[in-house]
Write a protein that holds these residues in place. Structure first.
Motif, PDB file in Angstrom:
ATOM      1  N   GLU A 177      -0.972   4.811  -1.265  1.00  0.00           N
ATOM      2  CA  GLU A 177      -0.395   4.825  -2.624  1.00  0.00           C
ATOM      3  C   GLU A 177       0.869   3.980  -2.715  1.00  0.00           C
ATOM      4  O   GLU A 177       1.111   3.307  -3.704  1.00  0.00           O
ATOM      5  CB  GLU A 177      -0.067   6.276  -3.034  1.00  0.00           C
ATOM      6  N   ARG A 178       1.669   4.024  -1.650  1.00  0.00           N
ATOM      7  CA  ARG A 178       2.914   3.243  -1.628  1.00  0.00           C
ATOM      8  C   ARG A 178       2.658   1.751  -1.410  1.00  0.00           C
ATOM      9  O   ARG A 178       3.479   0.912  -1.769  1.00  0.00           O
ATOM     10  CB  ARG A 178       3.821   3.735  -0.486  1.00  0.00           C
ATOM     11  N   LYS A 194      -1.769  11.912   4.804  1.00  0.00           N
ATOM     12  CA  LYS A 194      -0.744  10.886   5.109  1.00  0.00           C
ATOM     13  C   LYS A 194      -1.274   9.497   4.787  1.00  0.00           C
ATOM     14  O   LYS A 194      -0.554   8.660   4.247  1.00  0.00           O
ATOM     15  CB  LYS A 194      -0.340  10.990   6.581  1.00  0.00           C
ATOM     16  N   GLU A 242      -1.094   8.894   1.132  1.00  0.00           N
ATOM     17  CA  GLU A 242       0.301   8.602   0.727  1.00  0.00           C
ATOM     18  C   GLU A 242       0.680   7.156   1.065  1.00  0.00           C
ATOM     19  O   GLU A 242       1.268   6.450   0.238  1.00  0.00           O
ATOM     20  CB  GLU A 242       1.280   9.536   1.451  1.00  0.00           C
TER      21      GLU A 242
END
Lengths: 315, 315
Positions: free
Chosen positions: A111-112, A105, A108
Motif C-alpha cells: 500500500e505504501r 505486513k 501494508e
C-alpha cells in the motif's frame, strides 16, 4: 506498448512448468532480461531455459522494470519488499505469505509502495468462476456450498518431493499452498468467508504437515457450506452451490445449472490461466484497475485457511 | 413362543405408515391389543386401523406386555417412564428425546428399570452399514468421511405439515429428527464421534427451526469428515469413506469399494428396517442381547446433533 523488462526470481516447478510456457507465448508483453535463484545450479538452469543471464537479486533489480517471483512461500516477503523498495513491480505466486501476520505486513508494504504488487492466484482468472457468480441468481437464493478437492500425492509426486514443501514454514503445509486456490474459487462465486471451523489431519507422513481437512464455512452473506480437502486421499472434486430454486455445479471448464427438472450447461473450455494472469499483470502495469491480483484478496484467501488450521488446533 | 401383547401409543405418520405395515406382517410376534392417542379422533382412527379398542394410557398399560411409542419427541420421556414403572416393555421411535439432557435421564431410568427400553433407530438395522463396517479394512486406513443428505421438504410435504414439527420442542428441529439417522449410520460404519463443529441455517421458514447444517466431525479414532444436511434444498445423498488404499460408497442397498482402479459392489437390496427393528425388539424381549436398540446408542446419536447445533449458536 513496449514489452516490460522482466526478471525471473526462482526456478522451481511453478516457474519452469507454469510461468515459463506462458511467458514464452507473451514475448510481446514481457522481455525476460535476467534470472536469479538461490543456488548456482538452479540459476544456470533457469538462465538457459529463458535464454538469458543470471544475476544476484540486487543486480537483477537494477536491470528490470518488474520481477516474477515463484519461490518457497516464506521467502516472499523479503523479496517483495526489496523489489518494491527498488521501484520494481512484482508479480508473485500465491499464497501471499507463510502466515496471515506476514501477509498483512506485505499488504501494508504494498500500500505504501509506488510500484505494483500483483499476487498470481490463477484461480481468479478462470472465466467459469466469474460466470458462476454472474449466473448465481438463476438458482434462487444461494444457501449451501459443497466444495471437495481430493488430490492424492504419491510419495514420488513432484510437489511432494520439494524440500520446502516437505518441511513447510507456511501454515498448514499443502492446506494453505493448495487451499488458497479453493478459497479464492469459493469467494469469487459466493462471497467472503465470515467464519470457518475445521479439523485437520495427517494421512501421509511424507507430506510434512497436515494434508487433509474437513472444514465448515459461514459466509458473510449467511450462506454455509462444507469444504473437504485432502492431498493424501483419492476422491472427486466437486464445487456445488445449492439454492432455493436449483443447483449449480462449477468446474474450471463449465457451469451447470439444474432447476425445474432441467439442466443448462455453459461451457467455457480449456483456459491457460497462467497466461491470463500475466496478461492481466501487464495491463495493470499499463494503468488498468482490477482486483484479480490484489494482495488484499490473496490475504483474505490465506486467512480462511489459517483460521481453519488454528481452529483445528484449539480445544 | 407366544406373541407379545402390544399397545400402540400415538397414531401419527410414523405409526400409520412405518410401524403399522410392519406390525401387520408380524402378527405371530405381536398381538396389538389396544391403542392410545392424544385426541379422541386420532385414537378412533388408530383403533380402527389396528382393529382394536382405544384406551387411556394407564388402562392400556394394564392390558399389555409392551408398548410401541411413536409420538412427538418431547413426549417420549413421560410415556417411557410411566410404562417402565408399570413393568411394561417399550419400543420407542427415535430420537430418544428432545435434548441430550432429557435423553440422559431416559437412559438412567431405563438402567434402573426391569423392563426393556428399545429405541427404534431403523438405520441401525440396515445390513449395508454393518457390511460396510466389516469391509472397511478393504480401503486401508479409513481417514475421511463425506456424508450428505439433501431432502427438500416442500411446504406441503407430510412431515413439514406436522404441528409438533412446525414448532419443534426438540433441538434443531429436523436437524435432530432426521439427523440422528445420519449420525447412527456414520457411527455404525466409522465409530463414535469425538467432536463436532457446525454452522446451521434456516432456508425455508416454514420448517419451524434450522433446516440446513454444515458440520465438521472428528471421530474417536482420528478420522475426520464433513456432514452436509438440508431439509430445504435439493442435492444428492452421499456416504463415502476414503482410506489410504481406496474408497467406499455406502447407501442403504449396497456397498461399493473402489481400489486399484477397480470397483467391487456388494448389493444388499431393499430391506424393511421397520420390520427388522420390531423383530429385533421381540428377540430382545425373549432374551437376545444386542445394542441395536440401546438407549445409550440413541443418546450418542442425539448428542452429536445437539453439540453441532450448539456449536453453531456459540461465538
Amino acid at each position: 506498448m513496449s514489452a516490460v523488462r522482466l526478471g525471473i526470481v526462482g526456478c522451481g516447478i511453478a516457474m519452469r512448468e507454469l510461468h515459463y510456457p506462458a511467458l514464452s507465448e507473451l514475448r510481446d508483453l514481457f522481455s525476460v532480461v535476467g534470472v536469479t535463484s538461490r543456488t548456482r545450479e538452479s540459476a544456470e538452469t533457469c538462465a538457459a531455459l529463458f535464454g538469458t543471464e543470471s544475476y544476484a537479486y540486487d543486480e537483477l533489480l537494477r536491470r528490470v522494470e518488474a520481477v516474477d517471483i515463484a519461490v518457497p512461500t516464506h521467502l516472499n516477503r523479503g523479496l517483495i519488499e526489496k523489489a518494491l523498495d527498488a521501484g520494481v513491480h512484482v508479480i508473485c505466486e500465491k499464497p501471499i505469505a507463510e502466515s496471515a501476520e506476514t501477509g498483512e505486513k506485505i499488504v501494508e508494504i504494498a500500500e505504501r509502495a509506488e510500484p505494483v504488487l500483483y499476487i498470481a492466484e490463477n484461480y481468479r482468472h478462470y472465466t467459469a468462476y466469474a460466470k458462476a457468480r454472474e449466473l448465481l441468481k438463476e438458482i434462487g437464493e444461494p444457501e449451501f456450498v459443497l466444495y471437495s478437492r481430493f488430490q492424492n500425492m504419491e510419495k514420488d509426486a513432484k510437489y511432494a518431493g520439494t524440500g520446502w514443501r516437505k518441511e513447510p514454514k507456511h501454515i498448514g503445509g499443502f492446506l494453505s499452498d493448495g487451499g488458497v486456490h479453493d478459497v479464492a474459487a469459493m469467494r469469487m462465486v459466493v462471497g467472503d468467508v465470515k467464519r470457518v471451523k475445521a479439523f485437520a489431519s495427517i494421512v501421509r507422513g511424507y507430506l510434512g504437515s497436515y494434508d487433509t481437512m474437513a472444514a465448515s464455512l459461514l459466509f458473510e452473506n449467511g450462506i454455509i457450506g462444507n469444504y473437504s480437502v485432502s492431498y493424501g486421499l483419492y476422491g472427486e472434486d466437486l464445487f456445488m452451490v445449492s439454492g432455493t430454486e436449483g443447483r449449480m455445479r462449477i468446474d474450471k471448464k463449465a457451469v451447470r445449472i439444474e432447476k425445474n427438472g432441467g439442466e443448462n450447461e455453459i461451457r467455457i473450455g480449456e483456459e491457460d490461466t497462467y497466461k491470463r494472469e500475466l496478461i492481466d499483470f501487464y495491463e495493470v502495469l499499463k494503468g488498468k484497475k482490477n482486483s484479480l491480483g490484489s494482495p488484499e484478496e490473496a490475504l483474505k484467501d490465506l486467512m480462511v485457511i489459517e483460521e481453519a488450521v488454528k481452529s483445528s488446533e484449539c480445544a
